[in-house]
Design an enzyme around this catalytic site. Structure first.
Site, PDB file in Angstrom:
ATOM      1  N   ASP A   9     -40.135 -24.022   3.661  1.00 56.51           N
ATOM      2  CA  ASP A   9     -41.482 -23.781   3.133  1.00 56.51           C
ATOM      3  C   ASP A   9     -41.772 -24.624   1.896  1.00 56.51           C
ATOM      4  O   ASP A   9     -42.287 -24.111   0.892  1.00 56.51           O
ATOM      5  CB  ASP A   9     -41.651 -22.284   2.820  1.00 56.51           C
ATOM      6  CG  ASP A   9     -41.494 -21.424   4.049  1.00 56.51           C
ATOM      7  OD1 ASP A   9     -41.980 -21.818   5.126  1.00 56.51           O
ATOM      8  OD2 ASP A   9     -40.865 -20.353   3.948  1.00 56.51           O
ATOM      9  N   LYS A  60     -47.372 -17.592  13.348  1.00 55.32           N
ATOM     10  CA  LYS A  60     -47.773 -16.183  13.557  1.00 55.32           C
ATOM     11  C   LYS A  60     -49.094 -16.138  14.334  1.00 55.32           C
ATOM     12  O   LYS A  60     -50.089 -15.560  13.895  1.00 55.32           O
ATOM     13  CB  LYS A  60     -47.880 -15.447  12.221  1.00 55.32           C
ATOM     14  CG  LYS A  60     -46.534 -15.383  11.484  1.00 55.32           C
ATOM     15  CD  LYS A  60     -46.580 -14.518  10.238  1.00 55.32           C
ATOM     16  CE  LYS A  60     -45.250 -14.486   9.519  1.00 55.32           C
ATOM     17  NZ  LYS A  60     -44.864 -15.759   8.852  1.00 55.32           N
ATOM     18  N   ALA A  62     -52.147 -15.405  16.438  1.00 53.83           N
ATOM     19  CA  ALA A  62     -52.751 -14.065  16.526  1.00 53.83           C
ATOM     20  C   ALA A  62     -54.205 -14.127  16.974  1.00 53.83           C
ATOM     21  O   ALA A  62     -55.104 -13.631  16.290  1.00 53.83           O
ATOM     22  CB  ALA A  62     -52.646 -13.368  15.174  1.00 53.83           C
ATOM     23  N   ILE A  64     -57.178 -14.637  20.573  1.00 50.12           N
ATOM     24  CA  ILE A  64     -57.405 -14.257  21.968  1.00 50.12           C
ATOM     25  C   ILE A  64     -56.492 -15.126  22.851  1.00 50.12           C
ATOM     26  O   ILE A  64     -56.017 -16.184  22.411  1.00 50.12           O
ATOM     27  CB  ILE A  64     -58.877 -14.442  22.380  1.00 50.12           C
ATOM     28  CG1 ILE A  64     -59.300 -15.915  22.259  1.00 50.12           C
ATOM     29  CG2 ILE A  64     -59.777 -13.523  21.561  1.00 50.12           C
ATOM     30  CD1 ILE A  64     -60.633 -16.235  22.923  1.00 50.12           C
ATOM     31  N   ASN A  66     -56.870 -17.280  25.301  1.00 44.09           N
ATOM     32  CA  ASN A  66     -57.175 -18.698  25.507  1.00 44.09           C
ATOM     33  C   ASN A  66     -56.876 -19.522  24.261  1.00 44.09           C
ATOM     34  O   ASN A  66     -56.308 -20.615  24.349  1.00 44.09           O
ATOM     35  CB  ASN A  66     -58.649 -18.874  25.914  1.00 44.09           C
ATOM     36  CG  ASN A  66     -58.959 -20.323  26.230  1.00 44.09           C
ATOM     37  OD1 ASN A  66     -58.398 -20.892  27.167  1.00 44.09           O
ATOM     38  ND2 ASN A  66     -59.814 -20.942  25.426  1.00 44.09           N
ATOM     39  N   SER A 115     -41.326  -7.964   6.214  1.00 46.72           N
ATOM     40  CA  SER A 115     -40.295  -7.682   5.217  1.00 46.72           C
ATOM     41  C   SER A 115     -40.810  -7.301   3.836  1.00 46.72           C
ATOM     42  O   SER A 115     -40.054  -6.788   3.017  1.00 46.72           O
ATOM     43  CB  SER A 115     -39.402  -8.921   5.061  1.00 46.72           C
ATOM     44  OG  SER A 115     -40.171 -10.033   4.633  1.00 46.72           O
ATOM     45  N   PRO A 168     -36.043 -12.266   8.501  1.00 46.75           N
ATOM     46  CA  PRO A 168     -36.309 -12.858   7.189  1.00 46.75           C
ATOM     47  C   PRO A 168     -36.243 -11.799   6.084  1.00 46.75           C
ATOM     48  O   PRO A 168     -36.288 -10.599   6.352  1.00 46.75           O
ATOM     49  CB  PRO A 168     -37.751 -13.364   7.340  1.00 46.75           C
ATOM     50  CG  PRO A 168     -38.376 -12.383   8.287  1.00 46.75           C
ATOM     51  CD  PRO A 168     -37.280 -11.798   9.143  1.00 46.75           C
ATOM     52  N   GLY A 169     -36.143 -12.293   4.848  1.00 44.50           N
ATOM     53  CA  GLY A 169     -36.146 -11.381   3.704  1.00 44.50           C
ATOM     54  C   GLY A 169     -34.828 -11.404   2.965  1.00 44.50           C
ATOM     55  O   GLY A 169     -34.616 -10.668   2.001  1.00 44.50           O
ATOM     56  N   GLY A 190     -35.192 -18.879   3.223  1.00 41.96           N
ATOM     57  CA  GLY A 190     -36.018 -19.928   2.644  1.00 41.96           C
ATOM     58  C   GLY A 190     -35.612 -20.283   1.237  1.00 41.96           C
ATOM     59  O   GLY A 190     -34.723 -21.116   1.010  1.00 41.96           O
TER      60      GLY A 190
HETATM   61  O1  O7M Z   1     -36.410 -16.571   2.131  1.00 38.17           O
HETATM   62  P1  O7M Z   1     -37.869 -16.603   1.695  1.00 38.17           P
HETATM   63  O2  O7M Z   1     -38.371 -15.294   1.227  1.00 38.17           O
HETATM   64  O3  O7M Z   1     -38.167 -17.728   0.769  1.00 38.17           O
HETATM   65  O4  O7M Z   1     -38.711 -17.007   3.014  1.00 38.17           O
HETATM   66  C1  O7M Z   1     -38.838 -16.144   4.100  1.00 38.17           C
HETATM   67  C2  O7M Z   1     -39.594 -16.811   5.203  1.00 38.17           C
HETATM   68  O5  O7M Z   1     -39.725 -15.889   6.271  1.00 38.17           O
HETATM   69  C3  O7M Z   1     -41.017 -17.239   4.847  1.00 38.17           C
HETATM   70  O6  O7M Z   1     -41.344 -18.377   5.611  1.00 38.17           O
HETATM   71  C4  O7M Z   1     -41.850 -16.063   5.290  1.00 38.17           C
HETATM   72  O7  O7M Z   1     -43.163 -16.465   5.629  1.00 38.17           O
HETATM   73  C5  O7M Z   1     -41.092 -15.608   6.523  1.00 38.17           C
HETATM   74  N1  O7M Z   1     -41.224 -14.180   6.854  1.00 38.17           N
HETATM   75  C6  O7M Z   1     -40.982 -13.219   5.912  1.00 38.17           C
HETATM   76  O8  O7M Z   1     -40.551 -13.501   4.798  1.00 38.17           O
HETATM   77  N2  O7M Z   1     -41.220 -11.911   6.216  1.00 38.17           N
HETATM   78  C7  O7M Z   1     -41.644 -11.506   7.432  1.00 38.17           C
HETATM   79  O9  O7M Z   1     -41.802 -10.314   7.648  1.00 38.17           O
HETATM   80  C8  O7M Z   1     -41.850 -12.464   8.422  1.00 38.17           C
HETATM   81  C9  O7M Z   1     -41.563 -13.790   8.138  1.00 38.17           C
HETATM   82  C10 O7M Z   1     -41.525 -14.685   9.236  1.00 38.17           C
HETATM   83  O10 O7M Z   1     -40.780 -15.620   9.345  1.00 38.17           O
HETATM   84  O11 O7M Z   1     -42.311 -14.382  10.257  1.00 38.17           O
HETATM   85  C11 O7M Z   1     -42.199 -15.102  11.414  1.00 38.17           C
END
Ligand code: O7M
Length: 211
Positions: A9, A60, A62, A64, A66, A115, A168-169, A190
């Site tokens: 990221d 992510k 989200a 319709i 198509n 998360s 994640p988290g 991340g």
């Molecule tokens: O380790 P971090 O917190 O710097 O990054 C976590 C990554 O996971 C970051 O790209 C978030 O957008 C993603 N993420 C979450 O942190 N929490 C969620 O519930 C879902 C995601 C995710 O990857 O969703 C697909």
């Protein structure tokens, strides 16, 4: 196997490529989302794919059905090997993503529970379990579930069986790899890797949790 998935990221193209190349030997996949693609363009996917690791598109999705199809076709044409969708638009919307993934030989994951603290507002009262039912119904490959709440990951494992759980988290959000690694198929990390002075060394610290 518990994979280590680098969540890339960062918003600078050359920094992204430098970190990805350094961390690639220590990781099993790279996840890219809006921050990097909006900053560097979708073409970054082709450059990252050259590292030889699976490349997960965290858009992510989200919408319709198509529109989801149109989005996912672009994702896979760009070089991604998996896409992440939201499940709340319903089974037909998720199925559009799954079908597009299959047509490209790729995978589709569905967010079952998030998360961050505010996720409790809507990802509660059986909603994550219903999202897992959509995963089963559509044949999606697995779910996203929160490393910040291992007890919830355990509960969602009951729902998804052998489908994959990517979590994640860990690190910056407080999740502990020691508490989550054995419960999931992939640890999404991340900031605690890409924000470290030595991202490769930071990634290597997760080696004991990769099985
Ligand atoms: O380790 P971090 O917190 O710097 O990054 C976590 C990554 O996971 C970051 O790209 C978030 O957008 C993603 N993420 C979450 O942190 N929490 C969620 O519930 C879902 C995601 C995710 O990857 O969703 C697909």
């Amino acid at each position: 196997m518990t994979d280590l998935i680098l969540s890339l990221d960062v918003t600078d193209r050359s920094e992204a490529l430098r970190i990805a190349a350094a961390v690639a030997p220590e990781a099993d996949a790279i996840k890219v989302g809006y921050p990097l693609v909006l900053a560097a363009g979708l073409g970054i996917a082709h450059d990252l794919a050259e590292l030889g690791l699976p490349l997960i598109a965290d858009f992510k999705v989200a919408d319709i059905p198509n529109t989801n199809t149109l989005i996912c076709e672009q994702v896979f044409a760009a070089g991604f090997s998996a896409v992440i969708a939201q499940g709340f638009p319903g089974p037909d919307s998720v199925l559009a993503c799954v079908d597009a993934a299959r047509a490209a030989g790729g995978e589709c994951y569905v967010v079952a529970e998030m998360s961050h603290p505010g996720a409790r507002t809507f990802f509660s009262e059986g909603v994550p379990e219903r999202l897992c039912a959509i995963v089963a119904e559509t044949g999606a490959d697995g779910i996203i579930a929160p490393a910040t709440r291992p007890e919830r990951v355990r509960a969602l494992r009951e729902q998804v069986g052998t489908k994959k759980i990517l979590s994640p988290g860990i690190g910056a959000q407080g999740g502990d790899p020691a508490a989550i690694a054995a419960l999931v198929d992939g640890m999404i990390v991340g900031r605690s890797i890409y924000g470290a002075e030595d991202p490769a060394a930071a990634a290597r610290a997760y080696a004991p949790y990769r099985r």
